[in-house]
Design an enzyme around this catalytic site. Structure first.
Site, PDB file in Angstrom:
ATOM      1  N   LYS A 189       0.787  -1.183   0.046  1.00 25.22           N
ATOM      2  CA  LYS A 189      -0.058  -0.094   0.157  1.00 25.22           C
ATOM      3  C   LYS A 189       0.786   1.386   0.111  1.00 25.22           C
ATOM      4  CE  LYS A 189      -3.910  -2.352   2.341  1.00 25.22           C
ATOM      5  NZ  LYS A 189      -4.881  -2.209   3.204  1.00 25.22           N
ATOM      6  N   ARG A 227      -1.475 -14.657   3.568  1.00 17.97           N
ATOM      7  CA  ARG A 227      -2.314 -14.264   4.287  1.00 17.97           C
ATOM      8  C   ARG A 227      -1.765 -13.972   5.963  1.00 17.97           C
ATOM      9  NH1 ARG A 227      -6.593 -10.786   3.751  1.00 17.97           N
ATOM     10  NH2 ARG A 227      -8.216 -11.227   5.388  1.00 17.97           N
ATOM     11  N   HIS A 242      -1.967  -5.406   1.247  1.00 20.21           N
ATOM     12  CA  HIS A 242      -3.361  -6.187   0.995  1.00 20.21           C
ATOM     13  C   HIS A 242      -2.906  -7.541   0.634  1.00 20.21           C
ATOM     14  CE1 HIS A 242      -6.843  -7.442  -0.954  1.00 20.21           C
ATOM     15  NE2 HIS A 242      -6.180  -7.966  -1.748  1.00 20.21           N
ATOM     16  N   THR A 276      -6.080  -7.755  10.284  1.00 18.09           N
ATOM     17  CA  THR A 276      -6.223  -6.371   9.655  1.00 18.09           C
ATOM     18  C   THR A 276      -6.157  -5.234  10.407  1.00 18.09           C
ATOM     19  OG1 THR A 276      -8.156  -7.462   8.478  1.00 18.09           O
ATOM     20  CG2 THR A 276      -8.187  -5.303   8.345  1.00 18.09           C
ATOM     21  N   PHE A 309     -15.571   4.189   7.084  1.00 19.93           N
ATOM     22  CA  PHE A 309     -14.170   4.653   6.494  1.00 19.93           C
ATOM     23  C   PHE A 309     -13.987   4.460   5.271  1.00 19.93           C
ATOM     24  CE2 PHE A 309     -14.445   0.025   8.053  1.00 19.93           C
ATOM     25  CZ  PHE A 309     -13.772  -0.631   6.790  1.00 19.93           C
ATOM     26  N   ASN A 364      -2.182  -0.377   7.146  1.00 21.84           N
ATOM     27  CA  ASN A 364      -1.857  -1.524   7.424  1.00 21.84           C
ATOM     28  C   ASN A 364      -0.848  -2.070   6.585  1.00 21.84           C
ATOM     29  OD1 ASN A 364      -3.680  -2.415   5.755  1.00 21.84           O
ATOM     30  ND2 ASN A 364      -5.012  -3.567   6.929  1.00 21.84           N
ATOM     31  N   ARG A 385       2.076  -6.737   9.486  1.00 20.74           N
ATOM     32  CA  ARG A 385       1.141  -5.625  10.119  1.00 20.74           C
ATOM     33  C   ARG A 385       1.765  -5.268  11.496  1.00 20.74           C
ATOM     34  NH1 ARG A 385      -4.368  -7.491   7.104  1.00 20.74           N
ATOM     35  NH2 ARG A 385      -4.083  -6.177   5.240  1.00 20.74           N
TER      36      ARG A 385
HETATM   37  P1  IDP Z   1      -7.697  -7.315   4.971  1.00 21.33           P
HETATM   38  O1  IDP Z   1      -6.929  -6.109   4.142  1.00 21.33           O
HETATM   39  O2  IDP Z   1      -6.960  -7.741   6.330  1.00 21.33           O
HETATM   40  O3  IDP Z   1      -8.258  -8.482   4.052  1.00 21.33           O
HETATM   41  P2  IDP Z   1     -10.515  -6.313   5.007  1.00 21.33           P
HETATM   42  O4  IDP Z   1     -11.552  -6.354   5.768  1.00 21.33           O
HETATM   43  O5  IDP Z   1     -10.652  -6.778   3.257  1.00 21.33           O
HETATM   44  O6  IDP Z   1      -9.053  -6.662   5.151  1.00 21.33           O
HETATM   45  O7  IDP Z   1     -10.564  -4.588   4.655  1.00 21.33           O
HETATM   46  C1  IDP Z   1      -9.638  -4.172   3.398  1.00 21.33           C
HETATM   47  C2  IDP Z   1      -8.940  -3.120   4.157  1.00 21.33           C
HETATM   48  O8  IDP Z   1      -9.936  -1.929   4.450  1.00 21.33           O
HETATM   49  C3  IDP Z   1      -7.827  -3.299   5.224  1.00 21.33           C
HETATM   50  O9  IDP Z   1      -7.010  -3.850   4.689  1.00 21.33           O
HETATM   51  C4  IDP Z   1      -7.679  -1.975   5.921  1.00 21.33           C
HETATM   52  O10 IDP Z   1      -6.881  -1.064   4.948  1.00 21.33           O
HETATM   53  C5  IDP Z   1      -9.187  -1.077   5.724  1.00 21.33           C
HETATM   54  N1  IDP Z   1     -10.082  -1.537   6.868  1.00 21.33           N
HETATM   55  C6  IDP Z   1     -10.979  -2.754   7.205  1.00 21.33           C
HETATM   56  N2  IDP Z   1     -11.357  -2.566   8.076  1.00 21.33           N
HETATM   57  C7  IDP Z   1     -11.174  -1.262   8.722  1.00 21.33           C
HETATM   58  C8  IDP Z   1     -11.704  -0.429   9.820  1.00 21.33           C
HETATM   59  O11 IDP Z   1     -12.475  -0.971  10.777  1.00 21.33           O
HETATM   60  N3  IDP Z   1     -11.306   0.690   9.976  1.00 21.33           N
HETATM   61  C9  IDP Z   1     -10.511   1.440   8.989  1.00 21.33           C
HETATM   62  N4  IDP Z   1      -9.960   0.838   8.130  1.00 21.33           N
HETATM   63  C10 IDP Z   1     -10.408  -0.783   7.702  1.00 21.33           C
HETATM   64 MG    MG Z   2      -9.612  -8.317   2.476  1.00 20.11          MG
END
Ligand code: IDP
Ligand code: MG
Length: 153
Positions: free
Chosen positions: A9, A85, A115, A91, A57, A112, A102
């Protein structure tokens, strides 16, 4: 061998962590088969993060993902989706275990660093979103015999 998408990212680039993060996947034994640097736009993020479009968000997430270019990588390996993963960690980086990307480099749920695809099916969809067939490189991997048993393919 399975393939998975990793996106470094904008925060990884801005904080000078690109080499560190790529190095982790290399050292684990995963094979880099495609890579490019790209400025993402809203339309690709609407697709990529469609599952989050109703979250409060979502606009911040998209601004963060467009704040600088990203590095798109495809890593290949036996069960690469789950391996990568797990290397990323939870996350919300504040909940991510030390030793994960992370957990070692981030403090935020949003910012974080990486992806990673969350399933084999989504890895295929996501790789097709960002790479064309000609983007993939094939080259010999002489170390494979030291990385895997014969039935781990
Ligand atoms: P992942 O990246 O661990 O697969 P996802 O739920 O797919 O998690 O969410 C995608 C991205 O959205 C996360 O990596 C993060 O950057 C952002 N994100 C997810 N949940 C939150 C939150 O509760 N607050 C702020 N950003 C979030
Ligand atoms: Mg995801």
């Amino acid at each position: 061998m399975e393939r998975t998408l990793v996106i470094l990212k904008p925060g990884a680039l801005q904080r000078g962590l690109v080499g560190e993060v790529i190095s982790r996947f290399e050292k684990r034994g995963l094979k880099l088969v495609a890579m490019k640097m790209k400025q993402l736009d809203q339309s690709v993020l609407d697709e990529h993060y469609a599952h989050l479009k109703d979250k409060p968000f979502f606009p911040w997430l998209c601004s963060g993902m467009m704040a600088a270019p990203v590095i798109l990588c495809c890593w290949e390996g036996f069960e690469a989706v789950k391996v990568v993963r797990a290397m990323a960690g939870s996350t919300n980086a504040r909940n991510a275990a030390p030793g994960t990307i992370r957990g070692d480099y981030a403090l935020s749920a949003q910012e974080n660093i990486v992806h990673t695809s969350d399933s084999v099916e989504n890895a295929r969809i996501e790789l097709d979103r960002f790479f064309s067939p000609e983007d993939y490189c094939s080259y010999p991997s002489p170390l494979e015999q030291y990385l895997y048993a014969p039935d781990e393919k």
